[in-house]
Design a protein around this motif. Structure first.
Motif, PDB file in Angstrom:
ATOM      1  N   UNK A  66      15.484  -3.307  10.933  1.00  0.00           N
ATOM      2  CA  UNK A  66      15.305  -3.610   9.512  1.00  0.00           C
ATOM      3  C   UNK A  66      15.054  -5.090   9.273  1.00  0.00           C
ATOM      4  N   UNK A  67      15.448  -5.937  10.237  1.00  0.00           N
ATOM      5  CA  UNK A  67      15.231  -7.382  10.080  1.00  0.00           C
ATOM      6  C   UNK A  67      13.754  -7.751  10.046  1.00  0.00           C
ATOM      7  N   UNK A  68      12.891  -6.831  10.507  1.00  0.00           N
ATOM      8  CA  UNK A  68      11.458  -7.124  10.486  1.00  0.00           C
ATOM      9  C   UNK A  68      10.849  -6.872   9.103  1.00  0.00           C
ATOM     10  N   UNK A  69      11.631  -6.275   8.205  1.00  0.00           N
ATOM     11  CA  UNK A  69      11.151  -6.071   6.833  1.00  0.00           C
ATOM     12  C   UNK A  69      11.374  -7.335   6.012  1.00  0.00           C
ATOM     13  N   UNK A  70      10.541  -7.533   5.010  1.00  0.00           N
ATOM     14  CA  UNK A  70      10.694  -8.688   4.125  1.00  0.00           C
ATOM     15  C   UNK A  70      12.049  -8.640   3.422  1.00  0.00           C
ATOM     16  N   UNK A  71      12.720  -9.779   3.294  1.00  0.00           N
ATOM     17  CA  UNK A  71      14.000  -9.800   2.574  1.00  0.00           C
ATOM     18  C   UNK A  71      13.893  -9.218   1.162  1.00  0.00           C
ATOM     19  N   UNK A  72      12.739  -9.395   0.529  1.00  0.00           N
ATOM     20  CA  UNK A  72      12.557  -8.865  -0.825  1.00  0.00           C
ATOM     21  C   UNK A  72      12.561  -7.336  -0.849  1.00  0.00           C
ATOM     22  N   UNK A  73      12.085  -6.729   0.241  1.00  0.00           N
ATOM     23  CA  UNK A  73      12.159  -5.261   0.333  1.00  0.00           C
ATOM     24  C   UNK A  73      13.596  -4.826   0.600  1.00  0.00           C
ATOM     25  N   UNK A  74      14.240  -5.474   1.567  1.00  0.00           N
ATOM     26  CA  UNK A  74      15.631  -5.105   1.904  1.00  0.00           C
ATOM     27  C   UNK A  74      16.550  -5.213   0.696  1.00  0.00           C
ATOM     28  N   UNK A  75      16.329  -6.238  -0.119  1.00  0.00           N
ATOM     29  CA  UNK A  75      17.218  -6.456  -1.273  1.00  0.00           C
ATOM     30  C   UNK A  75      17.044  -5.397  -2.356  1.00  0.00           C
ATOM     31  N   UNK A 103      -2.775   5.617  11.544  1.00  0.00           N
ATOM     32  CA  UNK A 103      -3.703   5.869  12.652  1.00  0.00           C
ATOM     33  C   UNK A 103      -3.477   4.916  13.817  1.00  0.00           C
ATOM     34  N   UNK A 104      -3.256   3.647  13.522  1.00  0.00           N
ATOM     35  CA  UNK A 104      -3.026   2.673  14.582  1.00  0.00           C
ATOM     36  C   UNK A 104      -1.638   2.908  15.178  1.00  0.00           C
ATOM     37  N   UNK A 105      -1.515   2.907  16.512  1.00  0.00           N
ATOM     38  CA  UNK A 105      -0.232   3.273  17.125  1.00  0.00           C
ATOM     39  C   UNK A 105       0.908   2.301  16.853  1.00  0.00           C
ATOM     40  N   UNK A 106       0.601   1.027  16.647  1.00  0.00           N
ATOM     41  CA  UNK A 106       1.668   0.028  16.542  1.00  0.00           C
ATOM     42  C   UNK A 106       1.736  -0.687  15.203  1.00  0.00           C
ATOM     43  N   UNK A 107       1.003  -0.200  14.202  1.00  0.00           N
ATOM     44  CA  UNK A 107       1.095  -0.858  12.899  1.00  0.00           C
ATOM     45  C   UNK A 107       0.759   0.109  11.769  1.00  0.00           C
ATOM     46  N   UNK A 108       1.406  -0.135  10.640  1.00  0.00           N
ATOM     47  CA  UNK A 108       1.111   0.593   9.408  1.00  0.00           C
ATOM     48  C   UNK A 108       0.370  -0.394   8.510  1.00  0.00           C
ATOM     49  N   UNK A 155       2.598  -3.964   8.362  1.00  0.00           N
ATOM     50  CA  UNK A 155       2.138  -5.347   8.343  1.00  0.00           C
ATOM     51  C   UNK A 155       2.725  -6.041   7.110  1.00  0.00           C
ATOM     52  N   UNK A 156       2.658  -7.356   7.103  1.00  0.00           N
ATOM     53  CA  UNK A 156       3.162  -8.104   5.944  1.00  0.00           C
ATOM     54  C   UNK A 156       2.403  -7.695   4.683  1.00  0.00           C
ATOM     55  N   UNK A 157       1.098  -7.497   4.819  1.00  0.00           N
ATOM     56  CA  UNK A 157       0.287  -7.075   3.667  1.00  0.00           C
ATOM     57  C   UNK A 157       0.725  -5.693   3.168  1.00  0.00           C
ATOM     58  N   UNK A 158       1.017  -4.794   4.116  1.00  0.00           N
ATOM     59  CA  UNK A 158       1.478  -3.455   3.744  1.00  0.00           C
ATOM     60  C   UNK A 158       2.825  -3.535   3.029  1.00  0.00           C
ATOM     61  N   UNK A 162       6.087  -3.392  -1.859  1.00  0.00           N
ATOM     62  CA  UNK A 162       7.053  -4.099  -2.703  1.00  0.00           C
ATOM     63  C   UNK A 162       6.741  -3.910  -4.185  1.00  0.00           C
ATOM     64  N   UNK A 163       5.472  -3.954  -4.533  1.00  0.00           N
ATOM     65  CA  UNK A 163       5.088  -3.781  -5.939  1.00  0.00           C
ATOM     66  C   UNK A 163       5.521  -2.417  -6.464  1.00  0.00           C
ATOM     67  N   UNK A 164       5.430  -1.399  -5.608  1.00  0.00           N
ATOM     68  CA  UNK A 164       5.840  -0.050  -6.006  1.00  0.00           C
ATOM     69  C   UNK A 164       7.356   0.061  -6.087  1.00  0.00           C
TER      70      UNK A 164
END
Length: 329
Positions: free
Chosen positions: A150-159, A84-89, A123-126, A131-133
């Motif tokens: 993609x650099x804005x994603x957490x390294x743990x997600x990218x890996x 819903x928010x235009x600039x964040x999930x 967001x980092x929380x999102x 990540x858990x999933x």
């Protein structure tokens, strides 16, 4: 209806996807990284349709029930994540649309596929929730994250994801597409191809945009006059530029291409390779005034401005700093 064979460029990514389907080695998570207009959504959609196609080939057949559902946007096992928010999930977007749904088995397909456009807006929380999933997904789950950065994603997600980078398409392929598929005249196809810099979606958008020439003329006017502008004039210029907030990336790209032309002319004195060839007098004058280091500083400032605007830094502040850097160099 188009298949992989109709996609212009990205042959390596297409081959990778089709091999994964053929060899039944589909990963649980992918990142499709590329500029806006580079074809991420088309590739993700074709990938999802191919995985769900009842005929089991390397292209959607568009004849089976699954393909028809996918084309109509009603496939129950292809879920496009919205926000819903235009600039964040938000974390709630991820929890409700992915985490809270993914344990429900597919309705009628082999896979349950989640496509997340603008995934770099999480967001980092999102991201931590996702990540858990991704760490322990059900066997049938496939998550496609579409990003411009993609650099804005957490390294743990990218890996934990397979990274598919969409690269720029060769100019001749872009021009051919504009002329053959969109019936764009030769001279206009040349200009749109040059400005698109290998991005076919952008080239198509520019070809159909009446607004583009207005933006280009405004940017060129600024660059021609910035040397004589005082601080108050720069503030007024920022106000005029704010009219193009929605197309600000295009505006900044025009400034970058101008200084690319300045750099090329300064180094080679060759006007044949210039995109702004009709502005050769102004290009020549700028090449005399600016040093190589100064031009490099401006190009770096333009990249920083893009990154800051993506990060939602104050628009006027970003543009004022950029124009001051251009004026000083």
């Amino acid at each position: 209806m188009s298949g992989f064979k109709d996609v212009v460029g990205h042959s390596e990514i297409i081959q990778y996807i089709q091999n994964a389907v053929t060899e039944d080695k589909v990963s649980h998570a992918y990142i499709l990284n590329g500029e806006k207009g580079s074809g991420k959504k088309m590739l993700a959609s074709l990938f999802a349709q191919t995985l769900q196609c009842e005929k089991g080939g390397t292209e959607p057949c568009y004849e089976c029930h699954s393909c028809k559902q996918a084309v109509s946007g009603n496939h129950p096992d292809i879920i496009w994540v919205t926000h819903e928010k235009p600039n964040s999930i938000s974390v709630d977007d991820i929890r409700v649309q992915i985490n809270g749904d993914i344990q429900v088995k597919p309705y009628n397909g082999k896979y349950k596929i989640y496509i997340v456009p603008d995934a770099d807006m999480m967001t980092v929380q999102a991201q931590n929730a996702l990540l858990k999933t991704i760490e322990e997904p059900p066997a049938y789950a496939v998550i496609l994250l579409l990003t411009e950065n993609a650099n804005s994603l957490l390294p743990t997600i990218c890996s934990r994801c397979v990274m598919l980078k969409l690269r720029n398409i060769k100019d001749q392929l872009v021009k051919r597409y504009l002329m053959e598929q969109l019936q764009v005249p030769d001279y206009k196809a040349d200009v749109c191809t040059a400005f698109a810099q290998g991005n076919i979606g952008k080239a198509a958008m520019l070809a159909g945009s009446e607004h583009f020439n207005e933006i280009k003329d405004e940017a060129v006017r600024l660059l021609k006059n910035i040397d004589t502008m005082e601080l108050g004039d720069l503030v007024e210029a920022v106000k005029r530029i704010s009219a193009y907030k929605i197309e600000i990336t295009d505006y900044l790209d025009i400034l970058m291409i101008w200084y690319r032309d300045v750099l090329i002319y300064k180094a080679t004195m060759n006007i044949d390779r210039l995109i702004f060839g009709e502005e050769i007098d102004s290009i020549r004058e700028r090449a005399k005034k600016s040093s190589y280091e100064g031009i490099e500083t401006i190009l770096e400032a333009l990249e920083k401005a893009k990154a800051r605007l993506r990060a939602n830094v104050n628009f006027d502040l970003v543009m004022e700093l950029l124009l001051l850097t251009i004026k000083e160099n």
